[in-house]
Design a protein around this motif. Structure first.
Motif, PDB file in Angstrom:
ATOM      1  N   VAL A   1      -2.058   5.825   5.156  1.00  0.00           N
ATOM      2  CA  VAL A   1      -2.311   5.366   3.736  1.00  0.00           C
ATOM      3  C   VAL A   1      -3.561   5.956   3.449  1.00  0.00           C
ATOM      4  CG1 VAL A   1      -2.277   3.730   1.896  1.00  0.00           C
ATOM      5  CG2 VAL A   1      -0.275   3.917   3.637  1.00  0.00           C
ATOM      6  N   ARG A   2      -4.672   5.574   4.346  1.00  0.00           N
ATOM      7  CA  ARG A   2      -5.941   6.016   3.923  1.00  0.00           C
ATOM      8  C   ARG A   2      -6.070   7.606   3.821  1.00  0.00           C
ATOM      9  NH1 ARG A   2      -7.960   1.980   7.833  1.00  0.00           N
ATOM     10  NH2 ARG A   2      -8.190   3.594   9.193  1.00  0.00           N
TER      11      ARG A   2
ATOM     12  N   SER B   1       0.850  -1.199   0.070  1.00  0.00           N
ATOM     13  CA  SER B   1      -0.069  -0.017   0.167  1.00  0.00           C
ATOM     14  C   SER B   1       0.751   1.434  -0.042  1.00  0.00           C
ATOM     15  CB  SER B   1      -0.979  -0.013   1.193  1.00  0.00           C
ATOM     16  OG  SER B   1      -1.918  -1.210   1.213  1.00  0.00           O
TER      17      SER B   1
ATOM     18  N   GLU C   1      -1.597   2.065   8.371  1.00  0.00           N
ATOM     19  CA  GLU C   1      -2.712   1.969   7.544  1.00  0.00           C
ATOM     20  C   GLU C   1      -3.698   3.178   7.550  1.00  0.00           C
ATOM     21  OE1 GLU C   1      -6.681  -1.063   7.266  1.00  0.00           O
ATOM     22  OE2 GLU C   1      -5.074  -1.548   8.258  1.00  0.00           O
TER      23      GLU C   1
ATOM     24  N   ASN D   1       2.235   7.351  -6.355  1.00  0.00           N
ATOM     25  CA  ASN D   1       1.236   8.373  -6.203  1.00  0.00           C
ATOM     26  C   ASN D   1       1.818  10.006  -6.003  1.00  0.00           C
ATOM     27  OD1 ASN D   1      -0.275   6.470  -7.389  1.00  0.00           O
ATOM     28  ND2 ASN D   1      -1.523   6.081  -5.688  1.00  0.00           N
TER      29      ASN D   1
ATOM     30  N   GLN E   1       2.596   1.773  -3.330  1.00  0.00           N
ATOM     31  CA  GLN E   1       1.765   2.396  -4.182  1.00  0.00           C
ATOM     32  C   GLN E   1       1.706   3.950  -4.022  1.00  0.00           C
ATOM     33  OE1 GLN E   1       0.608   1.140  -7.351  1.00  0.00           O
ATOM     34  NE2 GLN E   1       0.191   3.358  -7.553  1.00  0.00           N
ATOM     35  N   MET E   2       1.177   4.066  -2.951  1.00  0.00           N
ATOM     36  CA  MET E   2       1.039   5.557  -2.223  1.00  0.00           C
ATOM     37  C   MET E   2       2.393   6.517  -2.446  1.00  0.00           C
ATOM     38  SD  MET E   2      -0.958   7.938  -1.522  1.00  0.00           S
ATOM     39  CE  MET E   2      -2.367   6.762  -1.595  1.00  0.00           C
TER      40      MET E   2
ATOM     41  N   TYR F   1       1.244  16.546   0.551  1.00  0.00           N
ATOM     42  CA  TYR F   1       1.896  15.668  -0.440  1.00  0.00           C
ATOM     43  C   TYR F   1       3.476  15.094   0.155  1.00  0.00           C
ATOM     44  CZ  TYR F   1      -1.487  16.822  -3.888  1.00  0.00           C
ATOM     45  OH  TYR F   1      -2.482  17.035  -4.565  1.00  0.00           O
TER      46      TYR F   1
ATOM     47  N   GLU G   1      -4.498   8.749   0.665  1.00  0.00           N
ATOM     48  CA  GLU G   1      -5.384   8.204  -0.481  1.00  0.00           C
ATOM     49  C   GLU G   1      -6.643   9.315  -0.464  1.00  0.00           C
ATOM     50  OE1 GLU G   1      -4.826   3.410  -0.703  1.00  0.00           O
ATOM     51  OE2 GLU G   1      -6.418   4.474   0.502  1.00  0.00           O
ATOM     52  N   ALA G   2      -7.112   9.661   0.417  1.00  0.00           N
ATOM     53  CA  ALA G   2      -8.138  10.791   0.842  1.00  0.00           C
ATOM     54  C   ALA G   2      -7.912  11.948   0.176  1.00  0.00           C
ATOM     55  CB  ALA G   2      -9.100  10.332   1.944  1.00  0.00           C
ATOM     56  N   ASP G   3      -6.517  12.331   0.154  1.00  0.00           N
ATOM     57  CA  ASP G   3      -5.983  13.703  -0.127  1.00  0.00           C
ATOM     58  C   ASP G   3      -6.371  14.556   1.236  1.00  0.00           C
ATOM     59  OD1 ASP G   3      -5.023  13.383  -2.985  1.00  0.00           O
ATOM     60  OD2 ASP G   3      -6.762  13.894  -3.774  1.00  0.00           O
TER      61      ASP G   3
END
Length: 292
Positions: free
Chosen positions: A251-252, A14, A248, A21, A17-18, A261, A255-257
């Motif tokens: 990461v969430r 996870s 976790e 991104n 991948q993040m 960054y 993912e939710a912006d």
């Protein structure tokens, strides 16, 4: 001693991948209509065509040549004359309503991360001209090994209301990075040197479009293990709350912006390194390594 941690395979995948991104968001291409900002043959920044034309019109220290805004030879003579030219540019652009505060604090400017200081410039000018600055960013850890993030003030021009690193901020003119780190650590989290155990992490350069123009920033990251019994407390009014995140949960949030960054990149790199799963990417450069 810095605590180590373990990551599940799910967390590793996870975060990998993040990381990709977030890296894409921090390495944005130049937008259309951008001129190079040059000192002789060296590019030191990037500026919109509109601002470049106005600077060349209102000051003899800047001229246009094709798609480049060039500083005059006279202004280039010394670091001091370059600094004077930048302060004059900030004052002139303030008259045009482009720079809000021409007297904002000075920061060191470099052409690139390996270069010496080119000049000092008002902070608010750097993003209008796409000048490269340097920042420090601290990834905090609580006693359970969770990452401690601070929520930015909602009214901030960039990232208002988003989760950010424990502390982060620009290095001021003539300031050493460690000085900036401890200044920000106290102002934003109420912690002093004896309250944390520090480890130097990776470095990276973020380049992205912001409301003022184009942000170019060399980011120096550090881990801070907060000692037992201590709780971060904000003093400069720029952080509304602190919260601890598991990998976790982090990461969430990314993912939710809901996170800056750069804070996401610094956190993921730190977590992976502490779990002996260091990210192998030349975009990240570690202490003692050569930048390319």
């Amino acid at each position: 001693m810095t605590q180590s941690s373990s990551l599940s395979m799910y967390e590793v995948l996870s975060m990998g991948q993040m990381f990709e991104n977030l890296k894409a968001k921090l390495t944005q291409p130049l937008p259309a209509g951008i001129f190079k900002f040059c000192a002789a043959s060296e590019t030191i920044g990037y500026v919109s065509k509109d601002v470049a034309m106005k600077m060349a019109t209102i000051s003899s220290e800047f001229r246009l040549e094709d798609d480049r805004l060039i500083i005059s030879d006279e202004a280039l003579a010394t670091e001091q004359t370059r600094t004077v030219a930048m302060r004059k540019a900030a004052a002139l652009l303030h008259q045009l309503g482009i720079v809000k505060n021409p007297a904002s604090e000075l920061v060191d400017v470099k052409a690139g991360p390996l270069d010496p200081v080119f000049c000092q410039a008002p902070r608010e000018l750097t993003r209008v001209l796409g000048l490269m600055t340097t920042s420090v960013r601290v990834t905090g850890y609580d006693q359970e090994g969770r990452i401690v993030l601070g929520k930015r003030l909602q009214s901030k021009a960039i990232g208002g209301g988003l989760w950010d690193s424990l502390t982060a901020g620009l290095v001021k003119a003539s300031e050493e990075p460690k000085q900036a780190l401890f200044r920000e650590l106290f102002e934003e989290a109420g912690l002093v040197a004896d309250d944390v155990e520090l480890t130097e992490g990776a470095r990276f350069v973020q380049e992205l479009v912001v409301p003022e123009g184009f942000l170019r920033e060399q980011v120096l990251t550090f881990d801070a293990q907060i000692k037992p019994g201590l709780t971060p407390k904000n003093y400069d009014g720029q952080v509304t709350e602190f919260k601890s995140f598991t990998p976790e949960e982090l990461v969430r949030a990314a993912e939710a912006d809901e996170m800056m960054y750069a804070a996401g990149i610094a956190s993921i790199e730190s977590l992976c390194r502490r779990a002996d799963r260091r990210i192998d990417d030349h975009w990240l450069r570690y202490r003692g390594q050569i930048w390319i």
